[in-house]
Design a protein around this motif. Structure first.
Motif, PDB file in Angstrom:
ATOM      1  N   ILE A 172     -35.100 -34.984  -7.229  1.00 20.44           N
ATOM      2  CA  ILE A 172     -33.727 -35.292  -7.614  1.00 20.44           C
ATOM      3  C   ILE A 172     -33.756 -36.516  -8.527  1.00 20.44           C
ATOM      4  N   PRO A 173     -33.261 -36.408  -9.781  1.00 19.60           N
ATOM      5  CA  PRO A 173     -33.304 -37.544 -10.707  1.00 19.60           C
ATOM      6  C   PRO A 173     -32.600 -38.763 -10.121  1.00 19.60           C
ATOM      7  N   GLY A 174     -33.233 -39.921 -10.248  1.00 24.70           N
ATOM      8  CA  GLY A 174     -32.641 -41.168  -9.802  1.00 24.70           C
ATOM      9  C   GLY A 174     -32.962 -41.551  -8.377  1.00 24.70           C
ATOM     10  N   LEU A 175     -33.537 -40.631  -7.596  1.00 25.65           N
ATOM     11  CA  LEU A 175     -33.887 -40.958  -6.216  1.00 25.65           C
ATOM     12  C   LEU A 175     -35.388 -41.182  -6.098  1.00 25.65           C
ATOM     13  N   GLU A 176     -35.760 -42.036  -5.147  1.00 22.99           N
ATOM     14  CA  GLU A 176     -37.156 -42.435  -5.031  1.00 22.99           C
ATOM     15  C   GLU A 176     -37.971 -41.507  -4.131  1.00 22.99           C
ATOM     16  N   ASN A 177     -37.289 -40.697  -3.293  1.00 23.84           N
ATOM     17  CA  ASN A 177     -37.985 -39.818  -2.343  1.00 23.84           C
ATOM     18  C   ASN A 177     -38.963 -40.621  -1.492  1.00 23.84           C
ATOM     19  N   ASP A 178     -38.491 -41.787  -1.012  1.00 23.00           N
ATOM     20  CA  ASP A 178     -39.363 -42.668  -0.227  1.00 23.00           C
ATOM     21  C   ASP A 178     -38.949 -42.736   1.241  1.00 23.00           C
ATOM     22  N   ASN A 179     -37.985 -41.897   1.625  1.00 26.70           N
ATOM     23  CA  ASN A 179     -37.572 -41.750   3.020  1.00 26.70           C
ATOM     24  C   ASN A 179     -36.825 -42.969   3.555  1.00 26.70           C
ATOM     25  N   THR A 180     -36.393 -43.867   2.658  1.00 23.78           N
ATOM     26  CA  THR A 180     -35.573 -44.995   3.093  1.00 23.78           C
ATOM     27  C   THR A 180     -34.136 -44.538   3.291  1.00 23.78           C
ATOM     28  N   ILE A 181     -33.301 -45.432   3.825  1.00 26.62           N
ATOM     29  CA  ILE A 181     -31.883 -45.124   3.995  1.00 26.62           C
ATOM     30  C   ILE A 181     -31.239 -44.954   2.618  1.00 26.62           C
ATOM     31  N   SER A 205     -35.855 -49.299   5.566  1.00 24.13           N
ATOM     32  CA  SER A 205     -36.627 -48.278   6.256  1.00 24.13           C
ATOM     33  C   SER A 205     -35.958 -47.970   7.587  1.00 24.13           C
ATOM     34  N   TYR A 206     -35.871 -46.687   7.908  1.00 20.65           N
ATOM     35  CA  TYR A 206     -35.262 -46.285   9.173  1.00 20.65           C
ATOM     36  C   TYR A 206     -36.276 -46.458  10.301  1.00 20.65           C
ATOM     37  N   PRO A 207     -35.870 -46.974  11.481  1.00 19.22           N
ATOM     38  CA  PRO A 207     -34.509 -47.374  11.854  1.00 19.22           C
ATOM     39  C   PRO A 207     -34.262 -48.868  11.725  1.00 19.22           C
ATOM     40  N   GLY A 208     -35.217 -49.628  11.197  1.00 16.61           N
ATOM     41  CA  GLY A 208     -35.121 -51.075  11.188  1.00 16.61           C
ATOM     42  C   GLY A 208     -33.972 -51.599  10.376  1.00 16.61           C
ATOM     43  N   ALA A 209     -33.734 -52.887  10.487  1.00 20.84           N
ATOM     44  CA  ALA A 209     -32.759 -53.638   9.688  1.00 20.84           C
ATOM     45  C   ALA A 209     -31.319 -53.225   9.935  1.00 20.84           C
ATOM     46  N   GLN A 210     -31.029 -52.745  11.156  1.00 23.47           N
ATOM     47  CA  GLN A 210     -29.648 -52.450  11.493  1.00 23.47           C
ATOM     48  C   GLN A 210     -28.934 -53.760  11.829  1.00 23.47           C
ATOM     49  N   CYS A 211     -27.723 -53.941  11.304  1.00 22.88           N
ATOM     50  CA  CYS A 211     -26.967 -55.184  11.552  1.00 22.88           C
ATOM     51  C   CYS A 211     -26.557 -55.255  13.011  1.00 22.88           C
ATOM     52  N   GLY A 212     -26.467 -56.456  13.642  1.00 25.86           N
ATOM     53  CA  GLY A 212     -26.862 -57.747  13.173  1.00 25.86           C
ATOM     54  C   GLY A 212     -25.940 -58.521  12.266  1.00 25.86           C
ATOM     55  N   THR A 261     -28.419 -42.723  15.285  1.00 24.47           N
ATOM     56  CA  THR A 261     -29.324 -41.593  15.533  1.00 24.47           C
ATOM     57  C   THR A 261     -29.115 -40.511  14.495  1.00 24.47           C
ATOM     58  N   GLY A 262     -27.864 -40.236  14.174  1.00 28.15           N
ATOM     59  CA  GLY A 262     -27.562 -39.235  13.163  1.00 28.15           C
ATOM     60  C   GLY A 262     -28.139 -39.578  11.803  1.00 28.15           C
ATOM     61  N   TYR A 263     -28.131 -40.856  11.458  1.00 25.60           N
ATOM     62  CA  TYR A 263     -28.620 -41.271  10.146  1.00 25.60           C
ATOM     63  C   TYR A 263     -30.109 -40.974   9.960  1.00 25.60           C
ATOM     64  N   GLN A 264     -30.810 -40.748  11.044  1.00 22.83           N
ATOM     65  CA  GLN A 264     -32.230 -40.406  10.932  1.00 22.83           C
ATOM     66  C   GLN A 264     -32.424 -39.154  10.083  1.00 22.83           C
ATOM     67  N   THR A 265     -31.452 -38.244  10.112  1.00 24.30           N
ATOM     68  CA  THR A 265     -31.573 -36.996   9.346  1.00 24.30           C
ATOM     69  C   THR A 265     -30.525 -36.860   8.255  1.00 24.30           C
ATOM     70  N   THR A 266     -29.388 -37.542   8.386  1.00 23.89           N
ATOM     71  CA  THR A 266     -28.299 -37.309   7.430  1.00 23.89           C
ATOM     72  C   THR A 266     -28.375 -38.179   6.189  1.00 23.89           C
ATOM     73  N   ASP A 267     -28.984 -39.344   6.280  1.00 22.44           N
ATOM     74  CA  ASP A 267     -28.893 -40.302   5.176  1.00 22.44           C
ATOM     75  C   ASP A 267     -30.248 -40.901   4.852  1.00 22.44           C
ATOM     76  N   ARG A 268     -31.143 -40.049   4.414  1.00 27.94           N
ATOM     77  CA  ARG A 268     -32.482 -40.498   4.038  1.00 27.94           C
ATOM     78  C   ARG A 268     -32.783 -40.069   2.610  1.00 27.94           C
ATOM     79  N   ASP A 269     -33.417 -40.942   1.883  1.00 26.39           N
ATOM     80  CA  ASP A 269     -33.816 -40.658   0.498  1.00 26.39           C
ATOM     81  C   ASP A 269     -35.132 -39.880   0.546  1.00 26.39           C
ATOM     82  N   ASN A 270     -35.020 -38.564   0.779  1.00 19.61           N
ATOM     83  CA  ASN A 270     -36.246 -37.778   0.962  1.00 19.61           C
ATOM     84  C   ASN A 270     -36.158 -36.402   0.319  1.00 19.61           C
TER      85      ASN A 270
END
Length: 593
Positions: A63-72, A89-96, A50-59
């Protein structure tokens, strides 16, 4: 970026660091521990996603080198210098379950949770637990962070596992890419501050110090201080710190106030002095496909960590001693060699003298190249863990493995892997064929191990619960340096592995092109000019991956969904030479002019 700007941008609550003025060393560290303990709310291990929804997003735009696509934003797969090899893409693809990179992401404890027995609140502290690719997380295992010399595994973004060349430690370490080394350092410094009163009860993992101050083993502290200096606080760290504060109620003080690091632990010793050149390089003992080298050691103010060997001006391998044997050479051919010494800071010496050697006539590919009988594996144990050992100058790493089983009827030692793999360090001489025994242990069903060479699957090893015979895969035909991996793709099957051997290969990189492939796909122009290679064929858009190799077998580039938008591959300035284009539908050779 100035500290004043960072502090302003970081939105530090007024008065948050009251009481720190005038403090330094252990006293400042203890005061910070009190500050960041207050307000810390533990949301539990499952709350991390749940925390990663806001703490670890490429958004973060701009910023040079980042895609700003809102992925993890995954430090083990993010490519700061180009397109990411894959993304989540958040929240999918969680391991598993996972078998390879790009399958799913999970929760990576930068300080391994085994060191504190997975106890709260450490096990769910978002300040040092990042969402990362499951496969790379598994390969990192519980190893400390350090600078890698001889490498046994490299992720698609360049993170590495291998033998440490960080001064003071020679075990196995994990090295993130340069853009995230400071991030890792500041997360670990946060950990030994937040939990300083508990460190004496934690395991060390060859990284923690076992006491409140300085909190880390000397070698690890020196390495992290150097990384903290070389990779300063970034805008992404500041944004993550703010989001983590909103989620968890406390902050990482070394992101808010980078100057605290030097005030507590002092400035790192910056090594800018390069080693001297190695001398007296000589060639000896030539065969039809090998030449041995020896030289007089270089010197350095701190210490030489390795020597890069160059063959005809091309990097061949890196070794730690002052002798080496160069394999995979052609018969009756003359080669020029030189070596360059390096230290732990990455300083390179001038090149040594050049030595010339000529191979003997009559060599053919296919000679015996190496064996592994697993007699040097760690002591017998029934628990599953990462097992590492060295035999015949090759370091082997088995993940999720036990050491108490054998192949029925032999009684010899074997390594048994569960949800893991067996991987070698870099081996010279190429590989033409490989032979190995594999047997299913305990419960499960008959299946296959995947044989990978340099990360590419080249065959499968069948196994059953009664199988004891060796299986051979022929016509692998990869020359130059290789990394051998046996990967278990079947969850919870436990497979014993023994009697591994392989033969050398000195020809060009094998690319088997079936008549269907030749008829269905073509490339042009060949030779390639202007860095653009075009491919013609049916269903190009369905090809999921393209990889480019040089003729030594070295992977140059991986391109995901290469023909999604066009039939063109941009070769991004490959130097002149011969290459292999390998996709999941065809493989072919091309020349860059």
């Amino acid at each position: 970026m100035s500290f004043a700007f960072i502090s302003a941008f970081a939105q530090i609550p007024t008065g948050y660091y009251d009481g720190t003025a005038g403090l330094s060393g252990a006293a400042l560290k203890t005061k910070l521990k009190q500050i960041i303990t207050n307000g810390h709310v533990d949301h539990g291990y499952n709350g991390l996603y749940t925390g990663y929804q806001t703490t670890d997003r490429d958004n973060i735009a701009g910023i040079p080198g980042l895609e700003n696509d809102n992925t993890i934003l995954d430090i083990y797969s993010e490519n700061p210098n180009g397109t990411d090899p894959y993304s989540y893409s958040y929240p999918g693809a969680q391991c598993g379950n996972y078998n390879s990179e790009g399958d799913c992401y999970n929760r990576e404890h930068i300080v391994p949770q085994s060191l504190f027995s997975s106890n709260a609140p450490m096990v769910s502290d978002i300040h040092f637990i990042r969402p990362t690719d499951g496969k790379v997380n598994g390969m990192r295992s519980n190893y400390p962070f350090g600078k890698v010399g001889p490498t046994s595994y490299t992720s698609q973004n360049g993170s590495k596992l291998g033998t440490s060349v960080s001064p003071g430690y020679s075990g196995i370490v994990f090295e993130p890419v340069d853009a995230f080394k400071g991030d890792v350092a500041r997360m670990i410094l946060y950990f030994v501050t937040r939990y300083e009163t508990q460190l004496s009860g934690f395991g060390t993992g060859n990284m923690l110090g076992g006491s409140s101050f300085p909190g880390l083993q000397a070698w690890e502290l020196n390495q992290l201080l150097a990384w903290n200096t070389a990779d300063p606080v970034s805008a992404t760290e500041i944004a993550r710190n703010n989001a983590s504060y909103a989620y968890q109620g406390n902050r990482n003080p070394y992101i808010d106030h980078p100057e605290y690091v030097d005030q507590i632990w002092g400035s790192p010793v910056v090594d800018t002095q390069a080693p001297t050149a190695a001398t007296n390089l000589a060639t000896n003992n030539p065969t039809s496909n090998t030449i041995s080298l020896s030289w007089t050691a270089a010197t350095d103010n701190i210490g030489v960590t390795g020597y890069q060997i160059y063959v005809n001006g091309v990097l061949y391998s890196t070794v730690t001693g002052t002798t080496a044997t160069v394999s995979g050479l052609n018969p009756s051919a003359t080669y020029n060699f030189y070596v360059i010494a390096q230290d732990a800071a990455g300083n390179s010496s001038p090149q040594s003298n050049t030595a010339t050697g000529t191979t003997l006539a009559g060599g053919q590919p296919g000679g015996s190249c190496g064996t592994e009988d697993f007699s040097n594996i760690p002591a017998s144990a029934s628990s599953y863990a990462t097992q590492t050992w060295t035999s015949n100058n090759i370091t082997w790493t088995a993940t999720d493995a036990r050491t108490d089983q054998n192949i029925n009827g032999t009684g010899d030692k074997a390594i048994t892997i569960r949800n893991g793999s067996l991987t070698s360090s870099t081996i010279s001489g190429g590989i033409q064929s490989l032979t190995v025994k594999a047997q299913l242990k305990f419960s499960g069903s008959a299946s296959n191990l995947n044989l990978q060479i340099n990360g590419v699957t080249v065959g499968t090893i069948p196994y059953t619960s009664t199988s004891t015979a060796a299986v051979t895969i022929n016509n692998i035909n990869v020359s130059g340096n290789v990394v051998i991996s046996l990967v278990n793709p079947v969850t919870d099957n436990r497979i014993a592995i023994d009697d591994l051997s392989w033969t050398c290969y000195t020809g060009s990189l094998g690319t088997v092109e079936s008549s269907k492939d030749k008829a269905g796909f073509s490339i042009y122009p060949n030779p390639v000019r202007n860095n653009e290679l075009f491919v013609k064929g049916e269903n190009l858009s369905k090809i999921s991956k393209a990889q480019i190799y040089d003729f030594s077998g070295k992977l140059i580039e991986t391109i995901e969904n290469p023909f999604k938008n066009s039939n063109k591959i941009n070769l991004k300035g490959l130097v002149k030479g011969n290459y292999i284009l390998k996709t999941d539908s065809f493989s072919t050779k091309f020349i860059v002019d």
